[in-house]
Design an enzyme around this catalytic site. Structure first.
Site, PDB file in Angstrom:
ATOM      1  N   LYS A  27       0.840  -1.209   0.000  1.00  0.00           N
ATOM      2  CA  LYS A  27       0.000   0.000   0.000  1.00  0.00           C
ATOM      3  C   LYS A  27       0.868   1.249   0.000  1.00  0.00           C
ATOM      4  O   LYS A  27       0.624   2.191  -0.730  1.00  0.00           O
ATOM      5  CB  LYS A  27      -0.903   0.032   1.243  1.00  0.00           C
ATOM      6  CG  LYS A  27      -1.968  -1.007   1.268  1.00  0.00           C
ATOM      7  CD  LYS A  27      -2.919  -0.821   2.443  1.00  0.00           C
ATOM      8  CE  LYS A  27      -2.301  -1.041   3.809  1.00  0.00           C
ATOM      9  NZ  LYS A  27      -1.729  -2.353   4.048  1.00  0.00           N
ATOM     10  N   MET A  43      -7.349  -4.566  16.513  1.00  0.00           N
ATOM     11  CA  MET A  43      -8.804  -4.605  16.555  1.00  0.00           C
ATOM     12  C   MET A  43      -9.389  -5.839  17.241  1.00  0.00           C
ATOM     13  O   MET A  43     -10.495  -5.806  17.739  1.00  0.00           O
ATOM     14  CB  MET A  43      -9.385  -4.490  15.141  1.00  0.00           C
ATOM     15  CG  MET A  43      -9.115  -3.146  14.513  1.00  0.00           C
ATOM     16  SD  MET A  43      -9.596  -1.811  15.599  1.00  0.00           S
ATOM     17  CE  MET A  43      -8.086  -0.885  15.665  1.00  0.00           C
ATOM     18  N   CYS A  45     -12.458   2.094  16.614  1.00  0.00           N
ATOM     19  CA  CYS A  45     -11.280   1.233  16.556  1.00  0.00           C
ATOM     20  C   CYS A  45     -10.362   1.347  17.759  1.00  0.00           C
ATOM     21  O   CYS A  45      -9.684   0.396  18.098  1.00  0.00           O
ATOM     22  CB  CYS A  45     -10.512   1.448  15.244  1.00  0.00           C
ATOM     23  SG  CYS A  45      -9.606   2.970  15.127  1.00  0.00           S
ATOM     24  N   MET A  46     -10.311   2.512  18.413  1.00  0.00           N
ATOM     25  CA  MET A  46      -9.299   2.674  19.463  1.00  0.00           C
ATOM     26  C   MET A  46      -9.858   2.884  20.859  1.00  0.00           C
ATOM     27  O   MET A  46      -9.117   2.897  21.824  1.00  0.00           O
ATOM     28  CB  MET A  46      -8.427   3.890  19.149  1.00  0.00           C
ATOM     29  CG  MET A  46      -7.578   3.747  17.940  1.00  0.00           C
ATOM     30  SD  MET A  46      -6.668   2.221  17.972  1.00  0.00           S
ATOM     31  CE  MET A  46      -5.878   2.352  19.561  1.00  0.00           C
ATOM     32  N   GLY A  79      -4.955   1.487  13.901  1.00  0.00           N
ATOM     33  CA  GLY A  79      -5.226   1.191  12.502  1.00  0.00           C
ATOM     34  C   GLY A  79      -5.124   2.415  11.625  1.00  0.00           C
ATOM     35  O   GLY A  79      -4.910   2.320  10.427  1.00  0.00           O
ATOM     36  N   GLN A  80      -5.287   3.594  12.196  1.00  0.00           N
ATOM     37  CA  GLN A  80      -5.299   4.816  11.399  1.00  0.00           C
ATOM     38  C   GLN A  80      -4.034   5.637  11.655  1.00  0.00           C
ATOM     39  O   GLN A  80      -3.444   5.567  12.722  1.00  0.00           O
ATOM     40  CB  GLN A  80      -6.533   5.651  11.731  1.00  0.00           C
ATOM     41  CG  GLN A  80      -7.825   4.909  11.432  1.00  0.00           C
ATOM     42  CD  GLN A  80      -9.035   5.800  11.592  1.00  0.00           C
ATOM     43  OE1 GLN A  80      -9.327   6.593  10.732  1.00  0.00           O
ATOM     44  NE2 GLN A  80      -9.720   5.679  12.707  1.00  0.00           N
TER      45      GLN A  80
HETATM   46  S1  SF4 Z   1       2.321   2.978   7.197  1.00  0.00           S
HETATM   47 FE1  SF4 Z   1       1.214   1.041   7.101  1.00  0.00          FE
HETATM   48  S2  SF4 Z   1       0.259   1.062   5.094  1.00  0.00           S
HETATM   49 FE2  SF4 Z   1       1.872   2.613   5.039  1.00  0.00          FE
HETATM   50  S3  SF4 Z   1       3.680   1.535   4.256  1.00  0.00           S
HETATM   51 FE3  SF4 Z   1       3.765   1.441   6.487  1.00  0.00          FE
HETATM   52  S4  SF4 Z   1       2.808  -0.511   6.989  1.00  0.00           S
HETATM   53 FE4  SF4 Z   1       2.208  -0.034   4.896  1.00  0.00          FE
END
Ligand code: SF4
Lengths: 105, 811, 286
Positions: free
Chosen positions: B85, B344, B169-170, B381-382
């Site tokens: 990503k 999560m 989420c948190m 997660g964010q």
């Molecule tokens: S911050 Fe998360 S999504 Fe972005 S490169 Fe690092 S591990 Fe991958």
């Protein structure tokens, strides 16, 4: 069949360039190469010579397109195929374009 | 290659060579010693836009466009590595359907309007009924974005209905930290991953969700280091592949496993008596549950956990008793360093606060705390769940810097810092996320007292649980008005009455705060497309329009506009006018205004100018004698934390009991809010996949990511599938008491569920699994459980027609 | 009849039995290996099947072979259903995947004169670009993969491995453990959805990736060209330019590439470090 290699000079304006790239997508039978700064190499394949030229004219009129250069032409008409020219005619080899026509703005 | 292809190939080669020559790329003159830098993009630094890991990327910019991405070798977080990503993050800016102009719904259709009109419409809706306005943001808000929203709501409108999606989420991690240590956020940092001997993952799949952190651990093996990985989970994942131990438990029984470990530590006498005597107290819950509970003695605690013998835990969880003993023995060893990781799996839990407390508890009880490699670590997660949602406190009950609206002295401090009259901040907490949306989707005359909702940087139309109730219920409610600031059409813009096109990532200045307390800054690098504008600007422009309409809350104690800003010459800059927004660095000014809020809880964030120079700095950041700035890796540990008194090994200086001690909690095992039964016989779990980030609004527009994972699927055990008569890839129906969706079955795919379980990822807006998830929340954190509910499956067309069908999303 | 009697009956024929068995065995073994040889050419056709061992296959086949013969000992064996396919035993060839490692590897001739035409070079470069969003992006994987294990990747990619006309390229960076973290397949391994128009209709992306120059610069004609691409994650030059590689150098016997070929400061991070973060004047304003 006609195959031509063109180099399209796009506008310096990024948004105009985007528009041009977008409208190019709409053309069937155009294969895009790797954009090099604002110069885009494309290959156009058309059933005959005339429609190949028409595409060339249409592209040069697109907004965001400044010039179109022809660097490679190959045509092979149904009637010439079996004729003297045998395997069709090819003008211009890679790296040394012999037919370079700058279109109108 | 046939002849035709050869001709086309030659044509392309000729054209390419020509194009390159024209662009100057292929010019190689003799005597020219330059290294071809003419063609090299200009590189800038930024944190990745996606997950809470907070990797640093180098952004290659050429001709005003992002053209390349690299991992930043100098960044401590990722050492030059990214995940798939991150490598493609630049492409999120260029999806063809970027929103480029404000759109207002008229006669059921979204039609272009001017920004002026759009801002006006919102301001007038607020003026009409300021208390019926809600602001719903996210953990992807930059710190300044969250801060202006927070200030507009609490110091301007005296309205506490502001929530971030981070509630989803948190929130349980926050209540876990606060009820254990008296202050939020992890004590350790990513260095724990380099130094632990044992890594325990609780319902966590970092190989896909935090890939760079996971690599940080497993790559140690290539260097010959030994690290034992233990996966405690409800399904096999890519992470499992790398683990020595896989403990598969029945959903919800992680509570029993944690208590089982505590019991063994006490029974075997291997708990850390000295650590507990010096640094801990024991706690249990009250009736009804509360954040701080009531004290209990060690003896009471011992008796409470005594019930959780390995055999009893096996009976509840299905994990063999000897594996529970193995965990008990590991925690009992002082010569090992043990790090726990979770995200999560533990947070989205109808007993999320409880399981968070219990895992902190076993680390404290066994003394596996405070040394590098010994840490209970929660991941986010964010990208700025910590930085914005938690630190700026953009929650219905919170104020910046760990303060609470319910506390009078906290309100007074904030009013002073904001220079607004005393009493401006309301003492009544606003609605938490699920409540907020429930109220918005309830007709006004039936108590639905939220009428206008402004959504920024998130996609509630896809991510809220039980969407029929919490989002789609809005449909047809004439007096409700939904404003959505977005970058692409989404499941949320579908119901929006006003859509605002937003700048994304490096199209604006920004600051994020990642999972390890690291604050990261970046500059704007490219222009947003069309008429898209910064979210921060939108909020300020709305405030200004309210000011012009005469809302008294938009003035501070001196009668000045609350977001008034001056340039270096001392002249006021009209930043609410877009052409002037970048005349000064608004981000820097807002951030510097916010910085003093962080001092009370010793979360001192670094000055803006220091952030500019660094790849992020971990708070508390304190000034050193020589005028430099020093970050903190291990909080509460004497050897590293500047706020621990001289000579102390550990000091929990924000302790709930005000005596520098943390709390070891007892919480019992309780069944899940909804469990499988005769009719709905499967457990349904939802989650993410490597390629997509959250609701896929961005990553689904990145071709390499979409091609790799184009749609959601239903993970199923082969025996279950055989029994139901499904073949691999067959599209089936999945039903819960709340609705149904259709998706293909994937057997023995990316993850492997045990019998009686299903897993569906939530990134696919065409197969919205949140139409069927449960809205039940943890009683303390108010975070919903997305990981457990009861479901059944059937051939397509087998369900009753009364159930709503999956959505058709594109507007 | 007692068991020993039964054996005794066959004793006179023992020798013959051995000969027959030896013949059968030889045929079976050579047939097996001949089958292996075909693997390379059929690899691309095996779209639905994984090239690498599947965790599930290994796990389940060791436990339970009964799935294979559904009809029991009386009836004829029936084929496993699709839902069972992944978990069912593949029979005698179950381990064929492991033998990819054993494929004979021809030692390349380092001193062979190889002068690819500009066209051939261009074709290789174009093929490479198809797998990358921009120069320096991790290439996507042009074949199906095992969804749960990275271990299998290195059985081919730890060296430049030729499988018939395909080249599995050697990893050009240090080997990280979790390959799928950065490299994802071009098309999903998830079962395709019939009639799925929603997924196909996702809007396109207008990102234009940066491409490197094809050739480095020479200070003088005949001088060693500079490296025209970034070197981050591409530290092992020989994986693309080695003797077997498609962009072969003219002198693969030389090992110390950076001795003569300089990386570009502009492309790599060097300049970035000395002048920390170039920002445009507009955004720099305080
Ligand atoms: S911050 Fe998360 S999504 Fe972005 S490169 Fe690092 S591990 Fe991958």
């Amino acid at each position: 069949m006609s195959v031509s290699g063109l180099v399209i000079t796009l506008s310096e304006e990024p948004s105009a360039r985007d528009r041009a790239l977008e409208s190019l997508e709409a053309y069937p039978g155009i294969e895009r190469g790797q954009l090099s700064d604002r110069w885009l190499p494309v290959v156009v394949e058309r059933p005959d010579d005339e429609s190949g030229e028409a595409v060339f004219r249409e592209i040069s009129l697109l907004p965001g397109v400044e010039y179109v250069d022809v660097v490679f032409v190959h045509f092979e008409n149904a009637d010439t195929k079996q004729g003297a020219l045998g395997n069709g005619q090819t003008k211009g080899m890679h790296g040394s374009p012999q037919v370079t026509a700058a279109s109108n703005r | 290659m046939n002849r035709r292809d050869f001709i086309k190939f030659s044509a392309m080669a000729a054209a390419t060579a020509m194009a390159r020559r024209k662009s100057g790329a292929a010019e190689a003159g003799p005597g020219e010693a330059s290294n071809g830098e003419g063609n090299s993009p200009e590189w800038h630094k930024a944190p990745c836009r996606f997950c809470g890991t907070g990797c640093h990327v180098r952004v290659g910019v050429q001709d005003g466009r992002v053209v390349a991405i690299q991992g930043d070798e100098k960044a401590d977080v990722n050492n030059g590595l990214l995940c798939v990503k991150g490598y493609h993050v630049g492409m999120i800016l260029y999806g063809k359907d970027r929103l480029t102009q404000p759109l207002l719904r008229e006669g059921g259709e979204l039609k272009p309007v001017s920004w002026d009109k759009a801002i006006d419409v919102i301001a007038k809706r607020i003026m009409e009924d300021p208390d019926a306005f809600g602001f719903y943001g996210s953990g992807q808000w930059t710190i300044p974005e969250g801060y202006v929203a927070q200030k507009l709501m609490k110091a301007g409108l005296s309205n506490n209905h502001i929530e971030p999606n981070a509630r989803l989420c948190m929130a349980s991690a926050v209540t876990g930290f606060v009820s254990t240590y008296g202050v939020d956020e992890p004590a350790g940092c990513y260095q724990d991953l380099d130094e632990c001997d044992v890594l325990i993952m609780w319902g966590n799949n970092p190989a896909e969700m935090h890939p760079v952190l996971f690599s940080r651990v497993i790559d140690r093996r290539s260097r010959g280091e030994k690290v034992r990985l233990i996966d405690i989970s409800t399904r096999r994942t890519r992470t499992t592949e790398f683990c020595q131990d896989y403990l598969e438990f029945r959903p919800q029984t992680d509570l029993a496993i944690a208590n089982g470990i505590a019991h063994l530590l006490i029974q075997n006498g291997t708990f850390d008596r000295e650590f507990v005597d010096r640094y801990c107290h024991f706690r249990q819950d009250t009736e009804p549950d509360s954040l701080f509970g009531k004290p209990m003695s060690f003896e009471e605690y011992r008796q409470a956990v005594a019930k959780y013998t390995p055999e009893y835990v096996e009976e509840l969880s299905g994990v063999p008793a000897e594996k529970i003993r193995m965990l008990g023995e590991l925690f009992g060893r002082r010569d090992l360093r043990i790090t726990s990781l979770w995200c999560m799996g533990m947070n989205q839990h109808s007993r999320g606060t409880a399981i968070n407390r219990l895992v902190h508890g076993i680390h404290l009880l066994s003394g596996h705390f405070g040394r590098p490699g010994d840490a209970p670590t929660s991941l986010t997660g964010q990208p700025s769940a910590c930085g914005t949602a938690r630190e700026v406190g953009t929650l219905a009950h919170a104020l910046p810097g760990g303060r609470l609206v319910a506390k009078e002295d906290h309100r007074r401090q904030c009013e002073k810092l904001w220079n607004v009259p005393e009493g401006r901040i309301s003492s009544k907490p606003g609605y938490h996320t699920v409540k907020l949306w429930e109220k918005f989707c309830t007709p006004t005359n039936q108590g639905g007292d939220i009428r206008t909702l402004f959504v920024q940087v998130t996609n509630p139309g896809q991510s809220l649980p039980n969407l029929h109730k919490h989002f789609r219920g809005k449909k047809g409610l004439e007096d409700k008005f939904l404003v959505v600031s977005e970058v692409y059409p989404s499941a949320s813009t579908e119901l929006a009455d006003l859509v605002l096109p937003a700048s994304l990532w490096v199209e604006k200045n920004g600051i994020f705060g990642n999972s390890e307390r690291r604050t990261q800054q970046w500059y704007k690098m490219v222009e947003p497309p069309g008429d898209a504008r910064d979210d921060c600007w939108m909020t300020i422009a709305i405030a200004r329009r309210l000011y012009e309409l005469g809302h008294s809350g938009m003035k501070d104690r001196d009668g000045q506009f609350i977001f008034a800003m001056k340039n270096d010459e001392g002249e006021e800059v009209p930043i609410w006018q877009w052409p002037h927004y970048y005349d000064i660095n608004v981000d820097k000014r807002l951030y510097e205004e916010y910085r003093p809020f962080t001092w009370m809880k010793h979360k001192n964030v670094a000055p803006y100018d220091e952030l500019v120079k660094a790849r992020g700095l971990r708070w508390p950041v304190v000034e050193t004698d020589d005028g430099g700035w020093r970050e903190t890796r291990f909080r509460f540990s004497g050897f590293d934390d500047p706020f621990v008194e001289e000579g102390k090994r550990i000091q929990f200086y924000h302790s709930v009991t005000k005596d520098d001690r943390a709390l070891i909690w007892f919480n019992p095992y309780e069944p899940a809010a909804e469990e499988p039964d005769k009719e709905f016989r499967y457990w349904l779990c939802t989650g993410r996949v490597l390629e997509h980030w959250h609701t896929g609004t961005m990553t689904m527009r990145v071709p390499p990511l979409r091609r790799s994972m184009p749609h959601a699927y239903i993970e199923m055990h082969p025996d279950d599938a055989a029994e139901e008569g499904f073949s691999n890839g067959e599209v089936i129906q999945l039903m819960t008491r709340r609705g149904q969706i259709e998706a293909p079955v994937w057997i023995e795919g990316r993850g492997r569920v045990p019998r009686g379980s299903l897993f569906v990822p939530f990134f696919d807006e065409h197969r919205l699994v949140n139409l069927v998830t449960l809205g039940a929340v943890c009683p303390i954190s108010k975070e919903p459980d997305y990981k457990k509910c009861a479901a059944k499956v059937g051939k397509v067309g087998s369900s009753t027609p009364a159930m709503a069908k999956g959505p058709e999303v594109r507007p | 009849m007692k068991e020993s009697d039964e054996l005794n009956q066959y004793r006179p024929h023992k020798k013959a039995t051995y000969v027959v068995m030896a013949v059968i065995l030889t045929a079976a073994v050579s047939g097996y290996f001949m089958g292996l040889q075909q693997t390379g050419s059929t690899i691309r056709e095996r779209q639905s099947d994984s090239v690498v061992p599947s965790q599930g296959t290994r796990r389940d086949s060791s436990k339970d072979n009964s799935r294979m013969i559904k009809g029991g000992s009386n009836g004829p064996p029936t084929a496993p259903s699709y839902s069972e396919m992944a978990a069912s035993d593949r029979g005698p060839n179950a381990d064929w995947e492991n033998d990819l490692r054993k494929l004979t590897r021809k030692k390349p001739n380092l001193f062979k004169q190889v002068e690819p035409s500009a066209q051939a070079r261009q074709a290789v470069v174009e093929a490479r670009r198809k797998l990358r969003a921009f120069d320096g992006a991790p290439p996507v994987i042009p074949h199906p993969i095992n969804q749960t294990s990275s271990a299998a990747c290195l059985s081919c990619h730890n060296e430049n491995t030729e499988i018939k006309d395909r080249l599995a390229q050697k990893v050009p960076h240090k080997t990280y453990q979790s390959c799928t973290q950065c490299h994802v397949p071009t098309t999903t391994d998830a079962p395709p959805m019939a009639g799925d128009t929603m997924t196909a209709n996702w809007p396109t992306n207008r990102f234009v990736g940066w491409t490197n120059q094809l050739e480095g610069k020479q200070a003088y004609s005949g001088g060693p060209p500079t490296i025209p691409h970034t070197t981050l994650m591409r530290k092992n030059c020989l994986s693309c330019h080695g003797a077997k590689a498609r962009l072969r150098t003219t002198h693969p016997w030389r090992q110390s590439c950076l001795q003569c070929h300089a990386p570009s400061a502009g492309l790599d991070q060097h300049r970035f470090l000395s002048e920390p973060f170039p920002v445009s004047p507009k955004t720099r304003s305080q």
